[in-house]
Design an enzyme around this catalytic site. Structure first.
Site, PDB file in Angstrom:
ATOM      1  N   ASP A  86       0.812  -1.215   0.000  1.00  0.00           N
ATOM      2  CA  ASP A  86       0.000   0.000   0.000  1.00  0.00           C
ATOM      3  C   ASP A  86       0.849   1.270   0.000  1.00  0.00           C
ATOM      4  OD1 ASP A  86      -2.320  -1.450  -0.074  1.00  0.00           O
ATOM      5  OD2 ASP A  86      -2.734  -1.307   2.069  1.00  0.00           O
ATOM      6  N   ARG A  91       2.449   6.166  -3.139  1.00  0.00           N
ATOM      7  CA  ARG A  91       3.460   7.014  -3.789  1.00  0.00           C
ATOM      8  C   ARG A  91       3.264   7.018  -5.300  1.00  0.00           C
ATOM      9  NH1 ARG A  91       6.510   4.815   0.477  1.00  0.00           N
ATOM     10  NH2 ARG A  91       7.201   3.038  -0.773  1.00  0.00           N
ATOM     11  N   ASN A 161      -6.050   8.442   0.474  1.00  0.00           N
ATOM     12  CA  ASN A 161      -6.481   7.751   1.690  1.00  0.00           C
ATOM     13  C   ASN A 161      -6.966   8.714   2.758  1.00  0.00           C
ATOM     14  OD1 ASN A 161      -6.303   5.069   1.041  1.00  0.00           O
ATOM     15  ND2 ASN A 161      -4.557   4.611   2.347  1.00  0.00           N
ATOM     16  N   GLU A 162      -6.034   9.482   3.320  1.00  0.00           N
ATOM     17  CA  GLU A 162      -6.433  10.347   4.422  1.00  0.00           C
ATOM     18  C   GLU A 162      -5.481  11.512   4.619  1.00  0.00           C
ATOM     19  OE1 GLU A 162      -3.232   8.282   5.594  1.00  0.00           O
ATOM     20  OE2 GLU A 162      -5.040   7.040   5.637  1.00  0.00           O
ATOM     21  N   ASP A 191      -4.742  12.796  20.328  1.00  0.00           N
ATOM     22  CA  ASP A 191      -3.483  12.436  19.679  1.00  0.00           C
ATOM     23  C   ASP A 191      -3.445  12.968  18.261  1.00  0.00           C
ATOM     24  OD1 ASP A 191      -2.683  11.164  21.950  1.00  0.00           O
ATOM     25  OD2 ASP A 191      -2.971   9.123  21.194  1.00  0.00           O
ATOM     26  N   ALA A 203      -7.724   1.987   6.231  1.00  0.00           N
ATOM     27  CA  ALA A 203      -6.313   2.216   6.548  1.00  0.00           C
ATOM     28  C   ALA A 203      -6.167   2.812   7.949  1.00  0.00           C
ATOM     29  CB  ALA A 203      -5.691   3.100   5.471  1.00  0.00           C
TER      30      ALA A 203
END
Length: 327
Positions: A86, A91, A161-162, A191, A203
């Site tokens: 992943d 990338r 993704n995020e 956090d 993910a």
């Protein structure tokens, strides 16, 4: 051969190969793919960096164009072919996104949730590329911009993704204020905060307690990470919404990370705004298996004893078979 030599340069098919070459076995697999594509008359460019010395020093692979992982690397290619897990896929997706080229992943890692195919079916995947026997679907992305306390832009980027944010002081907390569509929702120490696409829901946000979203769903997922608050549950908001996170002026400097490898510094008192991406990722699909089968396969979910709806025969994708094959 004469017909091939007279072919216009613009008609030449080109594939950008992005391999993870952390082992000699992966280098050998890269060579195998390049030989298969070359035998079919397809030109290959290979992305190399400091971690891919096995390619640049290889007696066969080093004869091919070796390019850096820069925005124009996939320009003129018909697709980006990824050999890795992943991290490698994300990338490579950056290169595909930069020039609006489709991306196809073959898993060479562990879970490899983003990969379309597995290593044991590699030749079949390459054959499908050669024959152009695949379809393309669009996956939602998100765009992000960071502005400081004075309203000046610090940086902007995108994610498949995020987008994650956390304090630079890993011993401290991020004092965050969450906002949706210009209205405050809650403030808390945490956090970090994750803002994810449906693709990214399996993910980092999943590890932080977020739900799994089917990729056909257009939505933005917000997941506070270990928040010190009564109301800090994950939120699923409209893809037309603007999600913002402000950091308190007295908090430590934070960092905003896109897909785990692009980052922007977030000064105290700054603001991160996330919206639906202007440009989706063009995702190569080799079969029509449902996302449910991928979920069962990749997470090894227990489905033994399933009988299915009455009157329907079990198909090749069901239960045990859901964990095998090309998915």
């Amino acid at each position: 051969m004469a017909a091939q030599s007279n072919r216009r340069a613009s008609d030449q098919r080109v594939v950008l190969l992005v391999p993870h070459t952390g082992s000699m076995g992966n280098v050998a697999t890269t060579e195998r793919v390049v030989r298969l594509l070359s035998a079919a008359g397809i030109s290959v460019r290979i992305v190399v960096d400091d971690r891919t010395t096995g390619v640049s020093e290889h007696p066969y692979l080093s004869q091919y164009p070796l390019v850096a992982a820069e925005p124009e690397a996939a320009r003129g290619c018909e697709l980006v072919l990824v050999l890795g897990g992943d991290g490698t896929f994300l990338r490579a997706a950056d290169l595909a996104h930069a020039v609006d080229v489709p991306v196809l992943g073959v898993n060479m890692g562990h879970v490899g949730f983003l990969a379309e195919w597995e290593e044991e079916s590699l030749e079949t995947a390459v054959e499908r590329v050669v024959l152009r026997d695949y379809r393309i679907e669009e996956r939602m992305t998100i765009d992000t911009v960071v502005v400081d306390a004075a309203g000046e832009e610090v940086g902007r980027s995108w994610a498949l993704n995020e987008v994650s944010m956390h304090s630079q002081n890993r011993r401290g907390v991020l004092d965050a204020i969450l906002e949706v569509d210009g209205r405050p929702v809650s403030s808390f120490g945490c956090d970090g905060v994750l803002i994810s696409t449906p693709t990214g829901s399996t993910a980092y946000s999943f590890s932080a307690g977020g739900p799994v979203l089917w990729p056909e769903l257009d939505a933005i997922l917000v997941v506070p990470n270990n928040a010190h608050a009564l109301f800090a549950k994950p939120l699923v908001v409209s893809p037309a919404s603007t999600v913002a996170v402000e950091s308190a002026s007295q908090t430590d400097e934070a960092v905003v990370i896109m897909d785990g490898h692009r980052q922007i510094t977030m000064p105290p008192g700054s603001r991160v705004e996330v919206v639906r991406g202007a440009h989706p990722i063009r995702w190569v699909r080799l079969d029509d298996k449902p996302f449910t089968d991928r979920l069962v396969n990749k997470f090894w979910l227990p489905v033994e004893g399933w009988r299915g709806p009455r009157g329907l025969c079990r198909g090749a994708n069901d239960t045990d078979d859901a964990r095998g094959g090309g998915e």
